[in-house]
Design a protein around this motif. Structure first.
Motif, PDB file in Angstrom:
ATOM      1  N   LYS A 110      33.905  35.846  41.819  1.00 34.68           N
ATOM      2  CA  LYS A 110      33.691  37.261  41.194  1.00 34.68           C
ATOM      3  C   LYS A 110      34.101  37.950  42.367  1.00 34.68           C
TER       4      LYS A 110
ATOM      5  N   ASP B 224      35.405  39.580  37.922  1.00 30.00           N
ATOM      6  CA  ASP B 224      36.324  39.310  37.766  1.00 30.00           C
ATOM      7  C   ASP B 224      37.981  40.224  38.038  1.00 30.00           C
TER       8      ASP B 224
ATOM      9  N   ASN C 273      40.920  39.959  38.679  1.00 28.22           N
ATOM     10  CA  ASN C 273      41.986  38.959  37.520  1.00 28.22           C
ATOM     11  C   ASN C 273      41.670  39.144  36.149  1.00 28.22           C
ATOM     12  N   ASP C 274      40.876  40.328  35.527  1.00 24.73           N
ATOM     13  CA  ASP C 274      40.193  39.807  34.106  1.00 24.73           C
ATOM     14  C   ASP C 274      40.482  41.547  33.872  1.00 24.73           C
ATOM     15  N   PRO C 275      41.532  41.814  33.227  1.00 17.77           N
ATOM     16  CA  PRO C 275      41.283  43.310  32.774  1.00 17.77           C
ATOM     17  C   PRO C 275      39.970  44.229  32.056  1.00 17.77           C
ATOM     18  N   LYS C 276      39.172  43.026  31.204  1.00 15.50           N
ATOM     19  CA  LYS C 276      39.107  43.405  30.692  1.00 15.50           C
ATOM     20  C   LYS C 276      37.166  43.842  31.620  1.00 15.50           C
ATOM     21  N   ASP C 277      37.308  42.980  32.699  1.00 17.56           N
ATOM     22  CA  ASP C 277      36.239  43.109  33.522  1.00 17.56           C
ATOM     23  C   ASP C 277      36.230  44.804  33.822  1.00 17.56           C
TER      24      ASP C 277
END
Length: 459
Positions: A330, A380, A382-386
């Motif tokens: 992360k 993260d 690469n995680d749009p939600k993060d």
């Protein structure tokens, strides 16, 4: 590429490069913001070369982005419009130490630790400590501060004069060697914090200080954040000349213990440091003890020897890396707001709720003596939600700060990450800033679309 060839003729081939590895190194900072490759990286050695590079950039309608050590946290030096990156690592000389005037003259690529090593020979030190071993040019560009600002002030307070190359290639000085002046506009204040959008710093004259006769550090544990902040306010109101006063919440202390092999009590904790002569310092320490115990301090421990103080501050400075180490894979979003100190306890409690509701891992640390705090959020990328959750937390704490007379950034600068808050914070004053930018850099050569950019950066 004609520009590339002209730059090589100007500087010599080994100081102009489009090598992919070097371009990649200059495409990012330490933030979570998306990297972007420049076209060319150049390594000037003096102000005249910087001036000539900027004239060529104007001729070819190419952006210029100054670059120090790449330790910025809001995408401040990421070259989203490609163009030329000016790397100042070869302009790294301490030019003059005027010990009787408590001044030093340096090139922009000099790092904080490099300067302090030279100053120590004269019994002097430079006060601004942002944690990272940043370059002084970069620190001036973002108006950096850090742990010692509560006593010595921020970067803007230390700058006596700047040599600046403007967008047309002309070279000016913004100040002088005098301790004060009522002559003309305050250009030092204008250029410090401009993040490379108004000019390139090629020389800085900075205020320095005598090394204190005695230094003592302390770590105080509290039952609550409220108690810790109340203690800080009381210490400042009592006139105790505390040199550093830092807060770490219980989650940050936990990460600190894991990373630095400490065994601190996992509760809200103040890290303090006192500078002075022996007799005065002993009085300050005794008074501080009374104040903190009156505010439900559970325990306070003092470090008088250099090794003990270094261990304490190393643990505090490494808390960001402690979170990164504890969350492999992360990246870290580091928020940065500043409020009136009377609003700080409420802001930190509100921020903790926002972090917990987001579901992200994060801790809160702050330079509580001047109302500045940070959330260290692990995301993260690469995680749009993060990213969405982290952005929501950031927006929430900025709105909270602005509603209470604060600012969206106390020391990290605007870059690209805080652009969207500029209108809300500054109102019509933002139009004045844009007129200044237009007057000094009409072609938009310097670090385009940063700070007060009117269109979204290329992403």
């Amino acid at each position: 590429m004609k520009l590339f060839e002209e730059l090589q003729q100007l500087l010599a081939p080994d100081r102009v490069t489009n090598n992919e590895t070097i371009l990649e190194q200059h495409s990012k900072d330490e933030s979570y913001h998306t990297p972007h490759l420049p076209e060319i990286v150049v390594f000037p050695e003096n102000a005249d070369e910087v001036s000539q590079v900027i004239k060529l950039a104007n001729k070819h309608d190419t952006a210029v982005v100054p670059f120090g050590f790449g330790s910025s946290l809001e995408g401040n030096a990421i070259p989203y419009d490609a163009g030329i990156v000016l790397d100042f690592s070869m302009m790294n000389k301490v030019l003059e130490i005027r010990e009787d005037d408590f001044l030093v003259k340096v090139q922009p690529g000099v790092t904080r630790s490099q300067l302090d090593k030279e100053l120590k020979k004269y019994g002097l030190f430079f006060s601004v400590d942002p944690g990272a071993d940043a370059t002084l040019g970069g620190m001036a560009a973002t108006n950096a501060s850090g742990t010692t600002a509560v006593r010595y002030g921020i970067m803007r307070d230390q700058v006596r004069d700047l040599e600046v190359v403007l967008a047309d290639g002309s070279i000016i000085h913004t100040g002088n060697l005098a301790a004060k002046s009522s002559s003309g506009y305050h250009l030092n204040g204008l250029f410090v914090g401009s993040e490379g959008t108004l000019g390139c710093f090629t020389e800085l004259t900075l205020k320095v200080y005598g090394i204190p006769e005695h230094v003592m550090a302390a770590r105080a544990s509290f039952a609550s954040v409220d108690n810790a902040v109340e203690a800080v306010i009381a210490i400042l109101q009592a006139g105790i000349p505390v040199a550093r006063v830092e807060l770490a919440d219980e989650q940050s202390i936990k990460q600190m213990n894991l990373f630095s092999d400490t065994n601190y009590k996992e509760v809200p904790t103040l890290f303090l440091e006192f500078h002075g002569n022996e007799a005065g310092l002993n009085q300050d320490v005794e008074f501080t003890k009374e104040i903190v115990y009156d505010r439900n301090c559970q325990d306070i421990e003092f470090e008088t020897d250099t090794a003990g103080r270094n261990r304490l501050w190393e643990a505090r400075h490494n808390v960001a890396y402690a979170y990164i180490h504890g969350h492999p894979g992360k990246k870290q979003m580091v928020t940065d707001v500043c409020l009136p100190i009377s609003e700080l306890a409420g802001a930190i409690k509100d921020a903790r709720i926002a972090v917990e509701q987001s579901g992200l891992e994060g801790g809160i640390v702050g330079h509580v003596g001047d109302g500045n705090y940070h959330i260290l959020l692990m995301v993260d990328v690469n995680d749009p939600k993060d990213i969405e959750k982290a952005t929501a937390v950031n927006e929430h704490i900025v709105d909270y700060a602005l509603a209470r007379g604060g600012t969206c950034t106390g020391e990290h600068g605007v870059g690209v990450g805080k652009q969207k808050y500029q209108q809300k914070e500054h109102g019509q004053s933002l139009d004045v800033m844009r007129k200044i930018k237009q007057a000094l850099d009409p072609a938009g050569v310097f670090n385009p679309n940063k700070v007060i950019g009117t269109r979204p950066p290329v992403r």
